[in-house]
Design a protein around this motif. Structure first.
Motif, PDB file in Angstrom:
ATOM      1  N   THR A 190       0.800  -1.224   0.000  1.00  0.00           N
ATOM      2  CA  THR A 190       0.000   0.000   0.000  1.00  0.00           C
ATOM      3  C   THR A 190       0.838   1.281   0.000  1.00  0.00           C
ATOM      4  O   THR A 190       0.283   2.374   0.113  1.00  0.00           O
ATOM      5  CB  THR A 190      -0.937   0.026   1.222  1.00  0.00           C
ATOM      6  OG1 THR A 190      -0.164  -0.197   2.407  1.00  0.00           O
ATOM      7  CG2 THR A 190      -1.989  -1.061   1.098  1.00  0.00           C
ATOM      8  N   LEU A 191       2.146   1.156  -0.149  1.00  0.00           N
ATOM      9  CA  LEU A 191       2.981   2.352  -0.300  1.00  0.00           C
ATOM     10  C   LEU A 191       3.020   2.725  -1.782  1.00  0.00           C
ATOM     11  O   LEU A 191       3.911   2.321  -2.530  1.00  0.00           O
ATOM     12  CB  LEU A 191       4.391   2.108   0.242  1.00  0.00           C
ATOM     13  CG  LEU A 191       4.529   2.044   1.759  1.00  0.00           C
ATOM     14  CD1 LEU A 191       5.990   1.803   2.141  1.00  0.00           C
ATOM     15  CD2 LEU A 191       4.025   3.335   2.416  1.00  0.00           C
ATOM     16  N   TYR A 192       2.007   3.500  -2.209  1.00  0.00           N
ATOM     17  CA  TYR A 192       1.872   3.868  -3.615  1.00  0.00           C
ATOM     18  C   TYR A 192       2.615   5.161  -3.958  1.00  0.00           C
ATOM     19  O   TYR A 192       3.134   5.311  -5.054  1.00  0.00           O
ATOM     20  CB  TYR A 192       0.395   4.063  -3.977  1.00  0.00           C
ATOM     21  CG  TYR A 192      -0.525   2.943  -3.589  1.00  0.00           C
ATOM     22  CD1 TYR A 192      -0.436   1.698  -4.195  1.00  0.00           C
ATOM     23  CD2 TYR A 192      -1.525   3.135  -2.626  1.00  0.00           C
ATOM     24  CE1 TYR A 192      -1.307   0.668  -3.855  1.00  0.00           C
ATOM     25  CE2 TYR A 192      -2.391   2.118  -2.280  1.00  0.00           C
ATOM     26  CZ  TYR A 192      -2.280   0.890  -2.898  1.00  0.00           C
ATOM     27  OH  TYR A 192      -3.136  -0.124  -2.554  1.00  0.00           O
ATOM     28  N   ALA A 193       2.606   6.107  -3.034  1.00  0.00           N
ATOM     29  CA  ALA A 193       3.049   7.468  -3.340  1.00  0.00           C
ATOM     30  C   ALA A 193       4.530   7.513  -3.669  1.00  0.00           C
ATOM     31  O   ALA A 193       5.379   7.110  -2.870  1.00  0.00           O
ATOM     32  CB  ALA A 193       2.744   8.400  -2.161  1.00  0.00           C
ATOM     33  N   MET A 194       4.832   7.997  -4.883  1.00  0.00           N
ATOM     34  CA  MET A 194       6.209   8.254  -5.309  1.00  0.00           C
ATOM     35  C   MET A 194       7.107   7.021  -5.179  1.00  0.00           C
ATOM     36  O   MET A 194       8.250   7.097  -4.759  1.00  0.00           O
ATOM     37  CB  MET A 194       6.783   9.454  -4.550  1.00  0.00           C
ATOM     38  CG  MET A 194       6.091  10.766  -4.903  1.00  0.00           C
ATOM     39  SD  MET A 194       6.626  12.178  -3.917  1.00  0.00           S
ATOM     40  CE  MET A 194       5.738  11.877  -2.386  1.00  0.00           C
ATOM     41  N   THR A 195       6.546   5.848  -5.543  1.00  0.00           N
ATOM     42  CA  THR A 195       7.326   4.608  -5.591  1.00  0.00           C
ATOM     43  C   THR A 195       7.155   3.983  -6.976  1.00  0.00           C
ATOM     44  O   THR A 195       6.186   4.266  -7.690  1.00  0.00           O
ATOM     45  CB  THR A 195       6.844   3.606  -4.535  1.00  0.00           C
ATOM     46  OG1 THR A 195       5.492   3.195  -4.840  1.00  0.00           O
ATOM     47  CG2 THR A 195       6.883   4.208  -3.128  1.00  0.00           C
ATOM     48  N   TRP A 196       8.098   3.122  -7.347  1.00  0.00           N
ATOM     49  CA  TRP A 196       7.964   2.411  -8.620  1.00  0.00           C
ATOM     50  C   TRP A 196       6.754   1.487  -8.601  1.00  0.00           C
ATOM     51  O   TRP A 196       6.087   1.279  -9.625  1.00  0.00           O
ATOM     52  CB  TRP A 196       9.237   1.630  -8.923  1.00  0.00           C
ATOM     53  CG  TRP A 196      10.356   2.491  -9.405  1.00  0.00           C
ATOM     54  CD1 TRP A 196      11.556   2.722  -8.794  1.00  0.00           C
ATOM     55  CD2 TRP A 196      10.367   3.269 -10.617  1.00  0.00           C
ATOM     56  NE1 TRP A 196      12.311   3.598  -9.538  1.00  0.00           N
ATOM     57  CE2 TRP A 196      11.612   3.945 -10.670  1.00  0.00           C
ATOM     58  CE3 TRP A 196       9.463   3.467 -11.657  1.00  0.00           C
ATOM     59  CZ2 TRP A 196      11.964   4.788 -11.718  1.00  0.00           C
ATOM     60  CZ3 TRP A 196       9.803   4.311 -12.704  1.00  0.00           C
ATOM     61  CH2 TRP A 196      11.042   4.952 -12.730  1.00  0.00           C
ATOM     62  N   HIS A 197       6.466   0.926  -7.429  1.00  0.00           N
ATOM     63  CA  HIS A 197       5.267   0.092  -7.310  1.00  0.00           C
ATOM     64  C   HIS A 197       4.028   0.908  -7.628  1.00  0.00           C
ATOM     65  O   HIS A 197       3.171   0.478  -8.422  1.00  0.00           O
ATOM     66  CB  HIS A 197       5.191  -0.470  -5.897  1.00  0.00           C
ATOM     67  CG  HIS A 197       3.863  -1.055  -5.534  1.00  0.00           C
ATOM     68  ND1 HIS A 197       3.270  -2.078  -6.248  1.00  0.00           N
ATOM     69  CD2 HIS A 197       2.998  -0.753  -4.520  1.00  0.00           C
ATOM     70  CE1 HIS A 197       2.106  -2.385  -5.700  1.00  0.00           C
ATOM     71  NE2 HIS A 197       1.920  -1.601  -4.661  1.00  0.00           N
TER      72      HIS A 197
END
Length: 350
Positions: A190-197
């Motif tokens: 759930t770490l979406y913000a500003m990640t490649w994921h």
């Protein structure tokens, strides 16, 4: 089901998703780890609140990317690629840049004030990272989208439509999202913000969102038939996750659960919300500005109500009400009425 020229259910999904975003962000202030991701937190934590939030969190952001892709489908129907690029730049890139330099630094100043830090102006995408991603997706996928639009009867595109509109299309969707989770292997799903994921997950959702609407009524009829199955599978996966895995579920299982929640939401919205209303007309215009400014009012509400000696549920209610009322008041009496401000918040000039 008769298909309206305008898909009101998609407008409702966008409005509901923004509303859930507000609730979710308020809830973070009641978690002990909230400060670590830049939120003002209260001493009166409410840990059990995170159970429903953990259900929302795996599909609320992907759902917004799906809806954004659907919006591009409708936008290209009467525009050239140059017109569409200009329209998306004015409605996405301009608010993103304005928010980057003028809105996000405001709530960061409030965060610094709460934690007695040095007050520093920090231009930052913050919660608006979503808009930056969307504009990149538009630029990258525009040639392919126009190819699909202009070659709907070609053998290849007709075959793609047929696959998407069948249960096989859902299998492709599940495999794509599970593969992204496995290949990117984020530390936390759930770490979406500003990640490649977050970038690749959003790209997939944006692409499939466009294809869902492009594929025509057959896809939506397929969703209607399976809506109760989708929601039951999603609820079962969530129950297993909470009881067995708790907070340590495998990423590909979270991706699969997320997809079932999303198709269930789309199916039930198509069934019950595909009709116009005055409330929708107002809220669909307000949702974008509210999304842009909500963090400022959330942090102001946190500063006002977290010191108040009441229980956590009441604090939560007060902060949520303050955030919602503040956002809609600013929208109603300033943003929507001042023509100079409207484009900065993603609205067309009157």
């Amino acid at each position: 089901m008769e298909i309206n020229p305008r898909r009101y259910d998609i407008d409702w999904v966008r409005v509901i998703a923004i509303g859930l975003l507000l609730i979710y962000h308020v809830a973070i202030g009641f978690q002990s780890w909230g400060m670590l991701i830049g939120f003002i937190t209260t001493e009166k934590t409410w840990e059990s609140l995170w159970i429903p939030m953990s259900m929302l969190n795996i599909w609320r952001i992907p759902l917004l990317f799906f809806v954004s892709g659907m919006g591009v489908y409708f936008a290209i129907q009467n525009r050239t690629w140059k017109q569409l690029l200009w329209e998306r730049a004015s409605r996405i890139l301009l608010p993103f840049l304005f928010g980057y330099f003028c809105i996000v630094p405001l709530h960061l100043l409030l965060w610094q004030h709460n934690y007695h830090m040095q007050q520093t102006y920090l231009p930052n995408p913050g919660h608006l990272w979503f808009l930056g991603n969307i504009f990149i997706y538009v630029v990258a996928l525009l040639p392919f989208f126009f190819y699909l639009k202009n070659n709907q009867t070609a053998r290849l595109t007709a075959g793609v439509k047929k696959v998407i509109s069948s249960p096989l299309g859902l299998i492709v969707l599940l495999v794509a999202f599970a593969a992204e989770a496995i290949l990117v292997n984020p530390g936390a799903y759930t770490l979406y913000a500003m990640t490649w994921h977050g970038f690749f997950l959003g790209l997939l959702a944006f692409f499939f969102g466009f294809c869902f609407v492009w594929s025509g009524p057959a896809f939506w009829e397929m969703l209607l038939k399976g809506r109760w199955l989708f929601v039951c599978i999603a609820a079962l996966l969530f129950t297993i996750r909470i009881i067995y895995f708790q907070r340590f579920a495998l990423n590909y299982l979270l991706a699969i659960e997320s997809v079932f929640w999303i198709v269930a939401v789309l199916a039930f919205s198509y069934k019950y919300l595909n009709r116009p209303s005055k409330a929708l007309r107002y809220l669909s215009q307000a949702a974008y500005p509210v999304y842009i400014i909500h963090m400022v009012f959330l942090y102001l509400g946190s500063l006002l109500f977290f010191p108040v000696q009441v229980n956590a549920p009441l604090q939560f209610t007060l902060v949520l009400l303050f955030t919602a009322v503040g956002c809609f008041t600013l929208y109603e009496f300033l943003i929507r009425r001042v023509n100079l401000l409207r484009p900065l918040f993603g609205l067309k000039r009157k």
